[in-house]
Design a protein around this motif. Structure first.
Motif, PDB file in Angstrom:
ATOM      1  N   ARG A  17       0.836  -1.213   0.037  1.00 19.00           N
ATOM      2  CA  ARG A  17       0.070   0.028   0.068  1.00 19.00           C
ATOM      3  C   ARG A  17       0.934   1.454   0.118  1.00 19.00           C
ATOM      4  NH1 ARG A  17      -3.004  -3.045   3.654  1.00 19.00           N
ATOM      5  NH2 ARG A  17      -2.078  -1.883   5.413  1.00 19.00           N
ATOM      6  N   GLU A  18       1.881   1.176   0.798  1.00 11.69           N
ATOM      7  CA  GLU A  18       2.570   2.481   0.889  1.00 11.69           C
ATOM      8  C   GLU A  18       3.449   2.597  -0.504  1.00 11.69           C
ATOM      9  OE1 GLU A  18       3.327   4.696   3.380  1.00 11.69           O
ATOM     10  OE2 GLU A  18       1.495   3.724   4.272  1.00 11.69           O
ATOM     11  N   ALA A  19       4.035   1.465  -1.113  1.00 14.89           N
ATOM     12  CA  ALA A  19       4.300   1.679  -2.469  1.00 14.89           C
ATOM     13  C   ALA A  19       3.641   2.204  -3.453  1.00 14.89           C
ATOM     14  CB  ALA A  19       5.135   0.167  -2.938  1.00 14.89           C
ATOM     15  N   ALA A  20       2.401   1.650  -3.384  1.00 20.36           N
ATOM     16  CA  ALA A  20       1.414   2.268  -4.295  1.00 20.36           C
ATOM     17  C   ALA A  20       1.260   3.875  -4.157  1.00 20.36           C
ATOM     18  CB  ALA A  20      -0.083   1.632  -4.290  1.00 20.36           C
ATOM     19  N   ASP A  21       1.116   4.140  -2.914  1.00 19.21           N
ATOM     20  CA  ASP A  21       0.874   5.558  -2.316  1.00 19.21           C
ATOM     21  C   ASP A  21       2.129   6.538  -2.959  1.00 19.21           C
ATOM     22  OD1 ASP A  21      -1.579   5.078  -1.423  1.00 19.21           O
ATOM     23  OD2 ASP A  21      -0.799   5.317   0.786  1.00 19.21           O
ATOM     24  N   ALA A  22       3.317   5.907  -2.705  1.00 20.32           N
ATOM     25  CA  ALA A  22       4.441   6.501  -3.304  1.00 20.32           C
ATOM     26  C   ALA A  22       4.496   6.653  -4.786  1.00 20.32           C
ATOM     27  CB  ALA A  22       5.912   5.837  -2.684  1.00 20.32           C
ATOM     28  N   LYS A  23       4.303   5.698  -5.409  1.00 26.34           N
ATOM     29  CA  LYS A  23       4.046   5.928  -6.823  1.00 26.34           C
ATOM     30  C   LYS A  23       3.203   6.521  -7.298  1.00 26.34           C
ATOM     31  CE  LYS A  23       3.576   2.897 -11.108  1.00 26.34           C
ATOM     32  NZ  LYS A  23       3.459   3.995 -11.664  1.00 26.34           N
ATOM     33  N   GLU A  24       1.903   6.772  -6.649  1.00 28.47           N
ATOM     34  CA  GLU A  24       0.951   7.725  -6.956  1.00 28.47           C
ATOM     35  C   GLU A  24       1.446   9.194  -6.970  1.00 28.47           C
ATOM     36  OE1 GLU A  24      -3.336   8.284  -5.023  1.00 28.47           O
ATOM     37  OE2 GLU A  24      -3.140   6.063  -5.614  1.00 28.47           O
ATOM     38  N   TRP A  25       2.119   9.366  -5.890  1.00 24.21           N
ATOM     39  CA  TRP A  25       2.799  10.853  -5.486  1.00 24.21           C
ATOM     40  C   TRP A  25       3.831  11.087  -6.517  1.00 24.21           C
ATOM     41  CZ3 TRP A  25       7.661  12.418  -4.255  1.00 24.21           C
ATOM     42  CH2 TRP A  25       7.837  13.818  -3.733  1.00 24.21           C
ATOM     43  N   VAL A  26       4.563  10.085  -6.849  1.00 17.94           N
ATOM     44  CA  VAL A  26       5.506  10.678  -7.931  1.00 17.94           C
ATOM     45  C   VAL A  26       4.911  10.702  -9.270  1.00 17.94           C
ATOM     46  CG1 VAL A  26       7.717   9.446  -9.217  1.00 17.94           C
ATOM     47  CG2 VAL A  26       7.476   9.124  -6.573  1.00 17.94           C
ATOM     48  N   ASP A  27       4.039  10.059  -9.572  1.00 20.05           N
ATOM     49  CA  ASP A  27       3.386  10.168 -10.955  1.00 20.05           C
ATOM     50  C   ASP A  27       2.699  11.525 -11.008  1.00 20.05           C
ATOM     51  OD1 ASP A  27       4.314   7.735 -11.831  1.00 20.05           O
ATOM     52  OD2 ASP A  27       2.365   6.793 -11.260  1.00 20.05           O
ATOM     53  N   ALA A  28       2.002  12.153  -9.841  1.00 28.71           N
ATOM     54  CA  ALA A  28       1.492  13.203  -9.681  1.00 28.71           C
ATOM     55  C   ALA A  28       2.611  14.274  -9.942  1.00 28.71           C
ATOM     56  CB  ALA A  28       0.689  13.356  -8.568  1.00 28.71           C
ATOM     57  N   SER A  29       3.595  14.380  -9.166  1.00 29.26           N
ATOM     58  CA  SER A  29       4.767  15.229  -9.322  1.00 29.26           C
ATOM     59  C   SER A  29       5.204  15.437 -10.633  1.00 29.26           C
ATOM     60  CB  SER A  29       5.702  14.792  -8.122  1.00 29.26           C
ATOM     61  OG  SER A  29       5.164  14.913  -6.963  1.00 29.26           O
ATOM     62  N   VAL A  30       5.469  14.262 -11.300  1.00 25.49           N
ATOM     63  CA  VAL A  30       5.946  14.312 -12.608  1.00 25.49           C
ATOM     64  C   VAL A  30       5.067  14.777 -13.340  1.00 25.49           C
ATOM     65  CG1 VAL A  30       6.688  12.726 -14.534  1.00 25.49           C
ATOM     66  CG2 VAL A  30       7.560  12.390 -12.309  1.00 25.49           C
ATOM     67  N   GLU A  31       3.852  14.549 -13.301  1.00 29.17           N
ATOM     68  CA  GLU A  31       2.801  15.438 -14.100  1.00 29.17           C
ATOM     69  C   GLU A  31       2.832  16.640 -13.926  1.00 29.17           C
ATOM     70  OE1 GLU A  31       0.064  15.624 -17.047  1.00 29.17           O
ATOM     71  OE2 GLU A  31       1.121  13.759 -16.577  1.00 29.17           O
ATOM     72  N   ARG A  32       2.978  17.262 -12.624  1.00 32.16           N
ATOM     73  CA  ARG A  32       2.808  18.686 -12.448  1.00 32.16           C
ATOM     74  C   ARG A  32       4.065  19.284 -12.977  1.00 32.16           C
ATOM     75  NH1 ARG A  32       1.231  17.095  -7.323  1.00 32.16           N
ATOM     76  NH2 ARG A  32       3.146  17.279  -6.552  1.00 32.16           N
ATOM     77  N   GLY A  33       5.301  18.528 -12.842  1.00 32.24           N
ATOM     78  CA  GLY A  33       6.473  19.068 -13.446  1.00 32.24           C
ATOM     79  C   GLY A  33       6.445  19.140 -14.917  1.00 32.24           C
ATOM     80  N   HIS A  34       5.811  18.342 -15.749  1.00 31.92           N
ATOM     81  CA  HIS A  34       5.665  18.354 -17.235  1.00 31.92           C
ATOM     82  C   HIS A  34       4.635  19.478 -17.322  1.00 31.92           C
ATOM     83  CE1 HIS A  34       7.907  14.908 -18.262  1.00 31.92           C
ATOM     84  NE2 HIS A  34       7.150  14.113 -17.608  1.00 31.92           N
ATOM     85  N   GLU A  36       4.299  22.435 -15.814  1.00 33.64           N
ATOM     86  CA  GLU A  36       4.981  23.498 -15.537  1.00 33.64           C
ATOM     87  C   GLU A  36       6.093  23.818 -16.660  1.00 33.64           C
ATOM     88  OE1 GLU A  36       6.532  23.725 -11.839  1.00 33.64           O
ATOM     89  OE2 GLU A  36       4.447  23.376 -10.767  1.00 33.64           O
ATOM     90  N   LEU A  37       6.527  22.828 -17.199  1.00 27.98           N
ATOM     91  CA  LEU A  37       7.643  22.663 -18.261  1.00 27.98           C
ATOM     92  C   LEU A  37       7.010  23.295 -19.586  1.00 27.98           C
ATOM     93  CD1 LEU A  37      10.494  22.549 -19.165  1.00 27.98           C
ATOM     94  CD2 LEU A  37      10.185  20.193 -19.394  1.00 27.98           C
ATOM     95  N   ASP A  38       5.928  22.641 -19.802  1.00 22.66           N
ATOM     96  CA  ASP A  38       5.115  22.879 -21.074  1.00 22.66           C
ATOM     97  C   ASP A  38       4.667  24.382 -20.887  1.00 22.66           C
ATOM     98  OD1 ASP A  38       5.259  20.557 -21.775  1.00 22.66           O
ATOM     99  OD2 ASP A  38       3.317  19.818 -21.269  1.00 22.66           O
ATOM    100  N   GLN A  39       4.193  24.901 -19.877  1.00 23.80           N
ATOM    101  CA  GLN A  39       3.818  26.080 -19.511  1.00 23.80           C
ATOM    102  C   GLN A  39       4.990  27.153 -19.719  1.00 23.80           C
ATOM    103  OE1 GLN A  39       2.288  27.174 -15.699  1.00 23.80           O
ATOM    104  NE2 GLN A  39       1.369  29.313 -16.407  1.00 23.80           N
ATOM    105  N   ALA A  40       6.078  26.749 -19.397  1.00 26.29           N
ATOM    106  CA  ALA A  40       7.165  27.690 -19.598  1.00 26.29           C
ATOM    107  C   ALA A  40       7.769  27.723 -21.090  1.00 26.29           C
ATOM    108  CB  ALA A  40       8.193  27.181 -18.508  1.00 26.29           C
ATOM    109  N   GLU A  41       7.444  26.656 -21.582  1.00 24.89           N
ATOM    110  CA  GLU A  41       7.820  26.592 -23.050  1.00 24.89           C
ATOM    111  C   GLU A  41       6.862  27.365 -23.973  1.00 24.89           C
ATOM    112  OE1 GLU A  41       7.988  22.366 -23.936  1.00 24.89           O
ATOM    113  OE2 GLU A  41      10.141  22.139 -23.185  1.00 24.89           O
TER     114      GLU A  41
END
Length: 109
Positions: A17-34, A36-41
């Motif tokens: 469960r903890e691994a699934a939560d961590a993966k979800e958090w990482v995926d959401a962070s990567v999506e936000r980063g993408h 923000e990068l798209d917006q900057a471009e």
């Protein structure tokens, strides 16, 4: 031996469960980063007048946040300053409500 296996199974489920939560958090962070990068471009490819308008919008949004903080700080400083002004004007200082209720005294309620 059976109780040990039950405990180990519980730990494995918890780690899963903890691994699934961590993966979800990482995926959401990567999506936000993408995003923000798209917006900057997009901003880099905008014409100067569009970039200036976006910059002014950002400044206005930050100004609102700073104004809110300044108002809170001003309100927190207003009471002590008002008390100091009364003392300077020769008006006798009276005990605050907190002092009258014993809240500003050590061991008070």
């Amino acid at each position: 031996m059976r109780s040990d296996m039950g405990f180990i199974d519980d730990v494995k489920r918890w780690l899963g469960r903890e691994a699934a939560d961590a993966k979800e958090w990482v995926d959401a962070s990567v999506e936000r980063g993408h995003d923000e990068l798209d917006q900057a471009e997009r901003r880099l490819s905008d014409d100067p007048s569009t970039r200036m308008a976006a910059l002014q919008d950002d400044i206005a949004a930050n100004d609102q946040a700073f104004d809110s903080l300044r108002d809170k700080a001003d309100a927190a400083l207003a009471r002590p300053q008002a008390d100091a002004d009364l003392v300077e004007d020769g008006v006798e200082e009276t005990a605050s409500v907190e002092a009258q209720e014993g809240r500003d005294q050590p061991g008070g309620p």
